[in-house]
Design an enzyme around this catalytic site. Structure first.
Site, PDB file in Angstrom:
ATOM      1  N   VAL A  55      27.371  43.176  18.233  1.00 55.56           N
ATOM      2  CA  VAL A  55      28.595  43.938  18.488  1.00 55.56           C
ATOM      3  C   VAL A  55      29.829  43.183  17.976  1.00 55.56           C
ATOM      4  O   VAL A  55      30.701  43.752  17.319  1.00 55.56           O
ATOM      5  CB  VAL A  55      28.777  44.235  20.000  1.00 55.56           C
ATOM      6  CG1 VAL A  55      30.061  45.011  20.233  1.00 55.56           C
ATOM      7  CG2 VAL A  55      27.574  45.008  20.539  1.00 55.56           C
ATOM      8  N   GLY A  91      31.719  35.557  20.550  1.00 54.00           N
ATOM      9  CA  GLY A  91      30.357  36.001  20.276  1.00 54.00           C
ATOM     10  C   GLY A  91      30.346  36.970  19.116  1.00 54.00           C
ATOM     11  O   GLY A  91      30.827  38.092  19.233  1.00 54.00           O
ATOM     12  N   VAL A  92      29.835  36.518  17.954  1.00 50.68           N
ATOM     13  CA  VAL A  92      29.831  37.415  16.795  1.00 50.68           C
ATOM     14  C   VAL A  92      28.397  37.832  16.483  1.00 50.68           C
ATOM     15  O   VAL A  92      27.854  37.525  15.426  1.00 50.68           O
ATOM     16  CB  VAL A  92      30.536  36.820  15.552  1.00 50.68           C
ATOM     17  CG1 VAL A  92      32.008  37.107  15.611  1.00 50.68           C
ATOM     18  CG2 VAL A  92      30.296  35.338  15.396  1.00 50.68           C
ATOM     19  N   GLY A  93      27.803  38.553  17.435  1.00 48.04           N
ATOM     20  CA  GLY A  93      26.442  39.059  17.255  1.00 48.04           C
ATOM     21  C   GLY A  93      26.466  40.509  16.837  1.00 48.04           C
ATOM     22  O   GLY A  93      27.319  40.942  16.045  1.00 48.04           O
ATOM     23  N   LYS A 102      17.277  48.649  33.716  1.00 48.22           N
ATOM     24  CA  LYS A 102      17.335  47.604  32.691  1.00 48.22           C
ATOM     25  C   LYS A 102      16.054  46.797  32.761  1.00 48.22           C
ATOM     26  O   LYS A 102      15.493  46.610  33.835  1.00 48.22           O
ATOM     27  CB  LYS A 102      18.518  46.664  32.974  1.00 48.22           C
ATOM     28  CG  LYS A 102      18.949  45.855  31.778  1.00 48.22           C
ATOM     29  CD  LYS A 102      20.029  46.570  31.007  1.00 48.22           C
ATOM     30  CE  LYS A 102      20.510  45.746  29.828  1.00 48.22           C
ATOM     31  NZ  LYS A 102      21.742  46.319  29.263  1.00 48.22           N
TER      32      LYS A 102
HETATM   33  N1  PHE Z   1      21.783  47.636  25.644  1.00 43.05           N
HETATM   34  C1  PHE Z   1      22.948  48.395  25.303  1.00 43.05           C
HETATM   35  C2  PHE Z   1      23.813  48.618  26.547  1.00 43.05           C
HETATM   36  O1  PHE Z   1      23.754  47.864  27.491  1.00 43.05           O
HETATM   37  C3  PHE Z   1      22.604  49.654  24.568  1.00 43.05           C
HETATM   38  C4  PHE Z   1      21.640  50.581  25.245  1.00 43.05           C
HETATM   39  C5  PHE Z   1      22.069  51.473  26.178  1.00 43.05           C
HETATM   40  C6  PHE Z   1      20.322  50.612  24.920  1.00 43.05           C
HETATM   41  C7  PHE Z   1      21.212  52.379  26.771  1.00 43.05           C
HETATM   42  C8  PHE Z   1      19.458  51.487  25.530  1.00 43.05           C
HETATM   43  C9  PHE Z   1      19.891  52.386  26.440  1.00 43.05           C
HETATM   44  O2  PHE Z   1      24.631  49.486  26.610  1.00 43.05           O
END
Ligand code: PHE
Length: 350
Positions: free
Chosen positions: A186, A182-184, A82
């Site tokens: 998703v 949270g209405v973003g 991440k």
């Molecule tokens: N950020 C999102 C998640 O946490 C979607 C995502 C997944 C983006 C994997 C990129 C790679 O699931």
């Protein structure tokens, strides 16, 4: 965990973290790689303001670990990683673009060791920009850039069905009361789907204007932040920041099920046990919220057929049903069952 950069890295069990500082925007970049047994690290890029760089680093490390389990739980050939871009102040559009370019140059230097997509604070357009420079954005193709949000929302929708079936004997959301926090990216498509399916949806958001716009669009009711913990609902769906399940909130919850899209919903693993002790059914975050990762990962692997992608996301329903059943047999939290399944998958594919 000690709250210093050194202390936090020392206490972490992941592979490592790449860090860089962009002097122009006074922002830090942290690219955390947790575990690459299943494949190259892949995960979203979060761009947020943090009071201290170490807070951004802590987020990156925890979220990277979550991605390891998300990929393993979904049986996908990627490792856990991440990125957090931690800004210290607000940025104008030019500064923000320059920061994204700085970040993309770091991905170039990592040569594919980390691949990324949208997360809180970044948009599909940002990913096009990053992908054009680096070639390491997932869900970006010449003809379109995918937004993982609606896929994640579909996964949460079917995950809520699995939870309802386990708790009440029927997966039907019609007539069920569901609080979406949270209405973003998703929360909004999730609220839309739930409303269409006849659920009694209630929305809460830090931004009043966002909440009322979403309510107007979906027909859902708006609940203020003060009222939210006193809402008696079937399902609480956290779809914003993490750590909303903690020793302060768990005793106040008035719901049968917690099933939402936020990453790292539990403050600590102990909070999973606390939910179980209260008799609240918890859908482990990295299982129920894997829809975006599943879709983007499959697009990255070459899948183009939309129905096939949606089918893969819908498998979250069956996967969660199995986890709930296994946890019920052992009288333990679904967190334990999900973790065991993911660990077994990781070991088998080492
Ligand atoms: N950020 C999102 C998640 O946490 C979607 C995502 C997944 C983006 C994997 C990129 C790679 O699931």
């Amino acid at each position: 965990m000690e709250q210093t950069l050194e202390g936090v890295v020392r206490a972490w069990d992941g592979d490592g973290v790449f860090s860089a500082y962009d002097a122009r925007s006074e922002s830090w970049v942290f690219i955390a790689i947790h575990d690459t047994r299943l494949g190259p690290a892949s995960g979203g890029t979060r761009l947020e303001r943090y009071d201290r760089p170490v807070d951004g680093l802590i987020d990156a490390l925890r979220l990277a670990e979550g991605m390891t389990y998300k990929w393993a739980g979904a049986e996908m050939p990627y490792g856990g990683g991440k990125a957090v871009i931690a800004r210290s102040r607000s940025l104008d559009a030019d500064e923000r673009d320059a920061l994204l370019d700085f970040y993309a140059a770091r991905l170039v230097s990592l040569r594919g060791a980390f691949q990324t997509g949208v997360d809180m604070g970044t948009t599909p357009e940002d990913m096009s920009r990053i992908g054009t420079i680096s070639g390491h954005a997932v869900g970006v193709s010449p003809d379109r850039t995918e937004d993982p949000g609606p896929y994640t929302a579909l996964g949460v929708f079917v995950g809520i069905r699995a939870a309802l079936a386990h708790r009440f004997g029927s997966p039907d959301v019609a007539g069920r009361s569901i609080l979406v926090q949270g209405v973003g990216d998703v929360g909004l498509p999730l609220a839309e789907q739930l409303s269409e399916a006849g659920a009694d949806v209630r929305l809460v958001d830090l931004d009043d204007a966002v909440a009322s716009a979403a309510a107007a669009r979906t027909g859902a009711a708006v609940v203020s932040a003060d009222e939210m913990w006193s809402q008696d609902v079937d399902v609480y769906a956290p779809c914003a920041v993490g750590a909303t399940l903690n020793p302060d909130t768990i005793p106040r919850l008035r719901c049968e099920i917690v099933a939402g899209s936020a990453n790292n919903q539990l403050l600590t693993p102990r909070d999973g046990g606390a939910l179980h002790d209260r008799g609240i059914l918890y859908a482990p975050d990295y299982v129920i919220n894997a829809g975006g990762a599943i879709a983007l990962g499959r697009i990255h692997l070459g899948e183009r057929d939309e129905e096939t992608l949606l089918d893969h996301v819908r498998r979250i329903e069956g996967r969660l049903s199995e986890i709930f059943a296994e946890a019920a047999r052992a009288d333990e939290s679904p967190v334990v069952a999900a973790h065991g399944r993911a660990e077994r998958y990781l070991e088998a594919h080492d």
